[in-house]
Scaffold this active site. Structure first.
Site, PDB file in Angstrom:
ATOM      1  N   TYR A  16      35.572  30.404 -21.220  1.00  0.00           N
ATOM      2  CA  TYR A  16      34.527  29.494 -20.738  1.00  0.00           C
ATOM      3  C   TYR A  16      34.997  28.865 -19.437  1.00  0.00           C
ATOM      4  O   TYR A  16      36.054  28.240 -19.381  1.00  0.00           O
ATOM      5  CB  TYR A  16      34.239  28.395 -21.762  1.00  0.00           C
ATOM      6  CG  TYR A  16      33.006  27.586 -21.405  1.00  0.00           C
ATOM      7  CD1 TYR A  16      31.783  27.844 -21.998  1.00  0.00           C
ATOM      8  CD2 TYR A  16      33.072  26.583 -20.441  1.00  0.00           C
ATOM      9  CE1 TYR A  16      30.645  27.129 -21.649  1.00  0.00           C
ATOM     10  CE2 TYR A  16      31.945  25.862 -20.084  1.00  0.00           C
ATOM     11  CZ  TYR A  16      30.737  26.130 -20.690  1.00  0.00           C
ATOM     12  OH  TYR A  16      29.622  25.430 -20.326  1.00  0.00           O
ATOM     13  N   ASP A  55      47.981  22.309 -10.530  1.00  0.00           N
ATOM     14  CA  ASP A  55      46.593  22.641 -10.857  1.00  0.00           C
ATOM     15  C   ASP A  55      46.179  23.993 -10.293  1.00  0.00           C
ATOM     16  O   ASP A  55      45.286  24.648 -10.831  1.00  0.00           O
ATOM     17  CB  ASP A  55      45.649  21.569 -10.292  1.00  0.00           C
ATOM     18  CG  ASP A  55      45.612  20.313 -11.141  1.00  0.00           C
ATOM     19  OD1 ASP A  55      46.015  20.381 -12.313  1.00  0.00           O
ATOM     20  OD2 ASP A  55      45.175  19.274 -10.631  1.00  0.00           O
ATOM     21  N   GLU A  62      49.356  14.343 -20.369  1.00  0.00           N
ATOM     22  CA  GLU A  62      49.047  15.721 -19.991  1.00  0.00           C
ATOM     23  C   GLU A  62      49.908  16.133 -18.790  1.00  0.00           C
ATOM     24  O   GLU A  62      50.568  17.167 -18.799  1.00  0.00           O
ATOM     25  CB  GLU A  62      47.566  15.835 -19.639  1.00  0.00           C
ATOM     26  CG  GLU A  62      47.138  17.217 -19.162  1.00  0.00           C
ATOM     27  CD  GLU A  62      45.727  17.243 -18.628  1.00  0.00           C
ATOM     28  OE1 GLU A  62      45.171  18.348 -18.498  1.00  0.00           O
ATOM     29  OE2 GLU A  62      45.165  16.167 -18.329  1.00  0.00           O
ATOM     30  N   HIS A  63      49.879  15.320 -17.736  1.00  0.00           N
ATOM     31  CA  HIS A  63      50.684  15.550 -16.536  1.00  0.00           C
ATOM     32  C   HIS A  63      51.658  14.386 -16.377  1.00  0.00           C
ATOM     33  O   HIS A  63      51.233  13.225 -16.412  1.00  0.00           O
ATOM     34  CB  HIS A  63      49.816  15.617 -15.278  1.00  0.00           C
ATOM     35  CG  HIS A  63      48.710  16.610 -15.343  1.00  0.00           C
ATOM     36  ND1 HIS A  63      47.390  16.249 -15.609  1.00  0.00           N
ATOM     37  CD2 HIS A  63      48.704  17.952 -15.175  1.00  0.00           C
ATOM     38  CE1 HIS A  63      46.641  17.331 -15.595  1.00  0.00           C
ATOM     39  NE2 HIS A  63      47.401  18.379 -15.347  1.00  0.00           N
ATOM     40  N   GLN A  65      25.502  26.959 -26.325  1.00  0.00           N
ATOM     41  CA  GLN A  65      24.935  28.290 -26.564  1.00  0.00           C
ATOM     42  C   GLN A  65      25.889  29.398 -26.138  1.00  0.00           C
ATOM     43  O   GLN A  65      25.949  30.468 -26.766  1.00  0.00           O
ATOM     44  CB  GLN A  65      23.581  28.441 -25.864  1.00  0.00           C
ATOM     45  CG  GLN A  65      23.589  28.323 -24.356  1.00  0.00           C
ATOM     46  CD  GLN A  65      23.396  26.897 -23.868  1.00  0.00           C
ATOM     47  OE1 GLN A  65      23.720  25.942 -24.560  1.00  0.00           O
ATOM     48  NE2 GLN A  65      22.867  26.762 -22.666  1.00  0.00           N
ATOM     49  N   GLN A  75      43.807  12.822 -10.290  1.00  0.00           N
ATOM     50  CA  GLN A  75      43.271  13.037 -11.636  1.00  0.00           C
ATOM     51  C   GLN A  75      42.063  12.160 -11.904  1.00  0.00           C
ATOM     52  O   GLN A  75      41.147  12.554 -12.626  1.00  0.00           O
ATOM     53  CB  GLN A  75      44.359  12.793 -12.683  1.00  0.00           C
ATOM     54  CG  GLN A  75      45.511  13.783 -12.609  1.00  0.00           C
ATOM     55  CD  GLN A  75      45.029  15.219 -12.531  1.00  0.00           C
ATOM     56  OE1 GLN A  75      44.440  15.744 -13.470  1.00  0.00           O
ATOM     57  NE2 GLN A  75      45.272  15.873 -11.405  1.00  0.00           N
ATOM     58  N   HIS A 118      38.482  13.596 -11.364  1.00  0.00           N
ATOM     59  CA  HIS A 118      37.869  14.602 -12.248  1.00  0.00           C
ATOM     60  C   HIS A 118      36.579  14.077 -12.855  1.00  0.00           C
ATOM     61  O   HIS A 118      35.539  14.727 -12.805  1.00  0.00           O
ATOM     62  CB  HIS A 118      38.844  15.000 -13.354  1.00  0.00           C
ATOM     63  CG  HIS A 118      39.768  16.109 -12.971  1.00  0.00           C
ATOM     64  ND1 HIS A 118      39.341  17.394 -12.759  1.00  0.00           N
ATOM     65  CD2 HIS A 118      41.100  16.120 -12.749  1.00  0.00           C
ATOM     66  CE1 HIS A 118      40.366  18.156 -12.428  1.00  0.00           C
ATOM     67  NE2 HIS A 118      41.447  17.412 -12.411  1.00  0.00           N
ATOM     68  N   GLU A 149      56.598  30.205 -61.857  1.00  0.00           N
ATOM     69  CA  GLU A 149      55.284  29.751 -61.404  1.00  0.00           C
ATOM     70  C   GLU A 149      54.168  30.174 -62.356  1.00  0.00           C
ATOM     71  O   GLU A 149      53.004  29.857 -62.108  1.00  0.00           O
ATOM     72  CB  GLU A 149      55.002  30.300 -59.993  1.00  0.00           C
ATOM     73  CG  GLU A 149      55.913  29.694 -58.929  1.00  0.00           C
ATOM     74  CD  GLU A 149      55.555  30.136 -57.517  1.00  0.00           C
ATOM     75  OE1 GLU A 149      54.705  31.042 -57.373  1.00  0.00           O
ATOM     76  OE2 GLU A 149      56.103  29.561 -56.561  1.00  0.00           O
ATOM     77  N   SER A 178      41.129  14.432 -18.234  1.00  0.00           N
ATOM     78  CA  SER A 178      42.397  14.682 -17.564  1.00  0.00           C
ATOM     79  C   SER A 178      43.229  13.408 -17.467  1.00  0.00           C
ATOM     80  O   SER A 178      42.690  12.297 -17.394  1.00  0.00           O
ATOM     81  CB  SER A 178      42.142  15.243 -16.168  1.00  0.00           C
ATOM     82  OG  SER A 178      43.346  15.677 -15.578  1.00  0.00           O
ATOM     83  N   ASN A 218      32.436  20.523 -21.146  1.00  0.00           N
ATOM     84  CA  ASN A 218      32.030  19.142 -21.424  1.00  0.00           C
ATOM     85  C   ASN A 218      32.037  18.874 -22.925  1.00  0.00           C
ATOM     86  O   ASN A 218      32.478  19.707 -23.726  1.00  0.00           O
ATOM     87  CB  ASN A 218      30.659  18.852 -20.800  1.00  0.00           C
ATOM     88  CG  ASN A 218      29.560  19.740 -21.383  1.00  0.00           C
ATOM     89  OD1 ASN A 218      29.682  20.307 -22.470  1.00  0.00           O
ATOM     90  ND2 ASN A 218      28.459  19.867 -20.641  1.00  0.00           N
ATOM     91  N   HIS A 246      52.697  38.953 -60.775  1.00  0.00           N
ATOM     92  CA  HIS A 246      53.645  38.952 -59.665  1.00  0.00           C
ATOM     93  C   HIS A 246      55.019  39.402 -60.159  1.00  0.00           C
ATOM     94  O   HIS A 246      55.693  40.235 -59.541  1.00  0.00           O
ATOM     95  CB  HIS A 246      53.775  37.551 -59.061  1.00  0.00           C
ATOM     96  CG  HIS A 246      52.688  37.185 -58.096  1.00  0.00           C
ATOM     97  ND1 HIS A 246      51.394  37.008 -58.485  1.00  0.00           N
ATOM     98  CD2 HIS A 246      52.731  36.952 -56.756  1.00  0.00           C
ATOM     99  CE1 HIS A 246      50.662  36.679 -57.433  1.00  0.00           C
ATOM    100  NE2 HIS A 246      51.445  36.643 -56.362  1.00  0.00           N
TER     101      HIS A 246
END
Length: 433
Positions: A133, A364, A330-331, A194, A262, A265, A418, A240, A217, A423
């Site tokens: 995506y 990036d 994250e960074h 979708q 950042q 974003h 068990e 971010s 998103n 088994h």
């Protein structure tokens, strides 16, 4: 003037303030859940018909048939030829650096033989198919194509299907050119929940895949969470983030713009400066106020910084490290004299940018490591996207006659314990009398 939080890590109530600042739930809106559930179910049941309906509704793009959703390879390579030479060179250089880095991540199969001839091991194989995506709409992200497609191709994924929303039919030549450079197998002009549903369940036109990767998103994130189990997913990404730890000796303008990078974003992005030097904190704030009006996305930057940004003054390096590992950014930028010395003490960070000259923005686009990173403190248990996300492992076991004799007795005892008699019988049938 920028109204950004100024916090002292030693102040009473600091931890509560920090927890509030860091709090983020990527998928929390029930109304969004309801919309996504309806879209996902409709695509699962109605296939191409639903895709055409939602493309017209959400992307304002009316098509005569689902076949028009696919962008041909010819169009991809035409875009590659059409973009300016400097853009093409930048994309190709970035792709090469990312490929070189990720080729070092490839995991090999292995095995060993025990003294009695029993063989044990692990076989590593690529996923058959992956859906990528790529966000569209407000901005185009050819870097997302590179960062997601190349590790998949390096891993040996046979079929890579890309989806990208094209509101009002607008498509980025750089995105299509990146798809050509990365040898993406098929591209569809689909976005939102979708697109995720189509990749998860397949339609008459869009093939189903085994895993879906790539940012999007909140509707995309919600859909990915909803279809997980039918397919694999990379992660549920939040906004971010950047944390800059600076000793006060770096140019404050550099730090200010790194925090902006950042924050631009979106309004929910998070930029945090940690420093032991209160006077330097003042200088960075002064730089931010001076430089913010020069930023085209200043409105977004301002809101992100005022809503979720912070300047945290710590007592010393030990307290700075405590902040880093608690926030698990994250960074992480270590804008200090000897960043390598801190590495053994940093447990939680998505990517670590070391030294005064290493801007996070380099990562990036073209440094080489992946820019798909864990957000919202998930670096405590997650890693950057890599080749390993597109490979899977199968255990290998082959008993010799002697090994079956030894292991069958052990397994039989454990199975009896068990209460699993079949088994136990299965393990003992191969035991020598």
């Amino acid at each position: 003037m920028l109204n950004i939080r100024r916090l002292s890590a030693s102040a009473e109530g600091f931890r509560e303030e920090l927890d509030t600042l860091l709090a983020w739930e990527t998928v929390s809106n029930e109304s969004i859940n309801d919309v996504v559930k309806e879209v996902v179910n409709s695509v699962r049941l109605n296939g191409d018909t639903a895709l055409l309906e939602y493309t017209a509704k959400f992307d304002r793009l009316s098509l005569n048939s689902a076949a028009e959703l696919e962008i041909s390879k010819e169009r991809l390579f035409a875009a590659l030829e059409r973009i300016p030479a400097d853009q093409r060179q930048a994309l190709e250089t970035s792709a090469k650096r990312v490929r070189d880095y990720h080729e070092r991540q490839v995991q090999a199969s292995w095995s060993y033989e025990e003294a009695d001839g029993t063989m044990l091991g692990q076989q590593v194989t690529p996923l058959d198919s992956v859906g990528l995506y790529v966000p569209g709409g407000k901005a185009a992200y050819p870097s997302s194509v590179i960062m997601n497609a190349i590790p998949a191709k390096v891993a040996g994924v046979e079929t890579l299907i890309m989806v990208v929303p094209t509101p009002d039919g607008e498509v980025s030549d750089m995105v299509l050119a990146a798809a050509a450079i990365c040898d993406v197998d098929a591209v569809f002009t689909l976005g939102g929940a979708q697109a995720v549903a189509a990749l998860a369940y397949g339609t008459e036109t869009v093939p189903a895949v085994d895993k879906i990767v790539g940012p999007g998103n909140i509707y995309v994130a919600t859909a990915k969470r909803m279809v997980f189990g039918t397919v694999g997913i990379d992660m549920i990404a939040g906004p971010s983030e950047i944390l800059v730890y600076c000793d006060g000796k770096t140019n404050p303008d550099w730090i200010a713009v790194d925090l902006f990078s950042q924050a631009e974003h979106d309004e929910d992005a998070q930029s945090i400066l940690v420093t032991p030097d209160a006077e330097f904190a003042d200088k960075v704030l002064e730089s931010m106020n001076r430089l913010l009006p020069t930023m085209p996305r200043q409105t977004i930057i301002r809101k992100a910084l005022e809503d979720r940004g912070a300047i945290i003054v710590v007592n010393d390096e030990e307290q700075a490290l405590e902040m880093i590992n608690l926030i698990a950014p994250e960074h992480l930028e270590l804008s200090i004299e000897n960043p390598k010395a801190l590495l053994p003490k940093i447990r939680h960070a998505g990517a670590i940018f070391m030294g005064r000259f290493t801007a996070e923005a380099i990562g990036d686009y073209c440094a080489g490591p992946n820019h798909v990173l864990p957000t919202s403190r998930t670096a405590r248990f997650s890693s950057p996207l890599g080749v390993y996300d597109f490979q899977k492992r199968s255990s290998l076991i082959m008993c010799s006659a002697e090994g079956a004799n030894t292991l069958g007795r052990i397994a039989g005892v454990l199975a009896d314990g068990e209460g699993l008699q079949a088994h136990a019988a299965s393990a003992r049938y191969r035991i020598k009398d």
